[in-house]
Design a protein around this motif. Structure first.
Motif, PDB file in Angstrom:
ATOM      1  N   ARG A  23      33.435  43.905  28.097  1.00 25.59           N
ATOM      2  CA  ARG A  23      34.833  44.602  28.316  1.00 25.59           C
ATOM      3  C   ARG A  23      35.047  44.540  29.498  1.00 25.59           C
ATOM      4  N   TRP A  24      36.076  45.456  29.881  1.00 25.96           N
ATOM      5  CA  TRP A  24      36.969  45.183  31.054  1.00 25.96           C
ATOM      6  C   TRP A  24      37.677  46.830  31.570  1.00 25.96           C
ATOM      7  N   LEU A  25      37.058  47.414  31.929  1.00 28.95           N
ATOM      8  CA  LEU A  25      38.297  48.773  32.389  1.00 28.95           C
ATOM      9  C   LEU A  25      39.266  47.936  33.376  1.00 28.95           C
ATOM     10  N   ILE A  26      40.609  48.665  32.744  1.00 33.49           N
ATOM     11  CA  ILE A  26      41.342  48.739  34.027  1.00 33.49           C
ATOM     12  C   ILE A  26      41.942  49.154  34.730  1.00 33.49           C
ATOM     13  N   LYS A  27      41.371  49.475  35.699  1.00 33.38           N
ATOM     14  CA  LYS A  27      41.136  50.723  36.765  1.00 33.38           C
ATOM     15  C   LYS A  27      42.200  50.028  37.908  1.00 33.38           C
ATOM     16  N   GLU A  28      42.487  49.350  38.099  1.00 32.18           N
ATOM     17  CA  GLU A  28      43.906  49.304  39.766  1.00 32.18           C
ATOM     18  C   GLU A  28      45.449  49.091  38.282  1.00 32.18           C
ATOM     19  N   ALA A  29      46.210  48.535  39.533  1.00 29.11           N
ATOM     20  CA  ALA A  29      47.596  49.114  39.070  1.00 29.11           C
ATOM     21  C   ALA A  29      47.989  47.330  38.527  1.00 29.11           C
ATOM     22  N   GLU A  30      46.954  46.277  38.779  1.00 31.05           N
ATOM     23  CA  GLU A  30      47.284  45.052  38.654  1.00 31.05           C
ATOM     24  C   GLU A  30      46.247  44.214  38.081  1.00 31.05           C
ATOM     25  N   PHE A  31      45.480  43.639  37.268  1.00 35.09           N
ATOM     26  CA  PHE A  31      44.513  43.884  36.473  1.00 35.09           C
ATOM     27  C   PHE A  31      45.013  41.478  36.299  1.00 35.09           C
ATOM     28  N   LEU A  32      43.741  40.848  37.316  1.00 33.09           N
ATOM     29  CA  LEU A  32      44.799  40.027  36.948  1.00 33.09           C
ATOM     30  C   LEU A  32      43.522  38.663  36.154  1.00 33.09           C
ATOM     31  N   ILE A  33      43.583  37.887  35.255  1.00 31.06           N
ATOM     32  CA  ILE A  33      43.220  37.494  34.054  1.00 31.06           C
ATOM     33  C   ILE A  33      43.183  36.215  34.517  1.00 31.06           C
ATOM     34  N   GLY A  34      42.122  34.700  35.123  1.00 27.56           N
ATOM     35  CA  GLY A  34      42.296  33.379  34.786  1.00 27.56           C
ATOM     36  C   GLY A  34      40.708  32.815  35.266  1.00 27.56           C
ATOM     37  N   ARG A  35      40.675  32.393  35.583  1.00 25.33           N
ATOM     38  CA  ARG A  35      38.990  30.775  36.218  1.00 25.33           C
ATOM     39  C   ARG A  35      39.367  31.151  37.486  1.00 25.33           C
ATOM     40  N   GLY A  36      39.719  31.648  37.819  1.00 30.80           N
ATOM     41  CA  GLY A  36      40.117  31.867  40.063  1.00 30.80           C
ATOM     42  C   GLY A  36      38.657  32.534  40.248  1.00 30.80           C
ATOM     43  N   SER A  37      37.351  32.647  41.165  1.00 27.16           N
ATOM     44  CA  SER A  37      36.636  33.529  41.285  1.00 27.16           C
ATOM     45  C   SER A  37      37.675  35.066  41.712  1.00 27.16           C
TER      46      SER A  37
END
Length: 218
Positions: A23-37
């Motif tokens: 699980r991941w909390l969405i704490k910021e105004a933007e939440f980026l999803i992808g393979r990049g580190s």
């Protein structure tokens, strides 16, 4: 970003893919999803683009999902997200590149209920979309369809739920005439299997022939 923590803000729950159960909390105004580190949620699957999708917090605590021109696409509840962002609602299913499925838990949820390890039977923490059987949490989490079915049966408080009502609650966004008896039975069977994995000696979902389904708890 930590996959755990008190739930006072939206959360992503991964239930299919290499990170299933996290699980991941969405704490910021933007939440980026992808393979990049550099992403907030890093998905290791090859089909995922480096920057695949983004969740943004808008005015009024509304959250929108954008596809970032990914090669293998982004879907919400089975519908492809194209140039127009998709407003996310509590319980929405997000699919990334057809290899990872996750659920969106809305911002109006509260701190998860603590379940005693000695507790018997089925317990649903609706705030965090968590399900416990005999004090153990189901992991990976139930899919949105399985979770909607389970909460619907729980709300009925032991009364029979008709098949048509199941279709309306679980597949509300789809054409009801496209849902077959086999699809309903397959969903019920899979939910039974998930519950039986933690309590094989008790049947929580009872089929009432000619009528529908009923939830029994210990």
């Amino acid at each position: 970003m930590s996959p755990t923590g008190p739930l006072e803000i939206p959360m992503i729950v991964v239930y299919e893919g290499e990170l299933a159960g996290q699980r991941w909390l969405i704490k910021e105004a933007e939440f980026l999803i992808g393979r990049g580190s550099d992403c907030d949620l890093v998905l290791p699957e090859r089909q995922v683009s480096r920057h695949h999708a983004r969740i943004e917090r808008m005015a009024g605590n509304v959250y929108q999902l954008y596809d970032l021109g990914s090669k293998n696409r982004t879907y919400v509840n089975g519908e492809e997200v194209r140039d127009t962002p998709r407003i996310l609602k509590d319980g929405d299913e997000i699919q990334i590149a057809l290899c990872t499925k996750m659920g969106f838990v809305g911002a109006d949820a509260t701190v998860p209920l603590e379940v005693e390890s000695s507790a018997r039977g089925l317990h649903i923490d609706r705030a965090a979309h968590r399900v416990y059987v005999n004090g153990q949490e189901l992991a990976p989490p139930l899919s949105p369809a399985q979770y909607r079915l389970l909460t619907m049966l729980a709300d009925a408080e032991g009364h029979v739920v008709a098949r048509d009502d199941v279709v309306g609650a679980v597949w509300a966004d789809d054409a009801s005439e496209g849902i077959t008896e086999q699809a309903i039975d397959a969903l019920v069977r899979r939910l039974r299997e998930r519950l039986a994995a933690l309590d094989p000696d008790f049947s929580y979902i009872v089929t009432v022939r000619g009528h529908g389904f009923r939830l029994e708890n210990r």
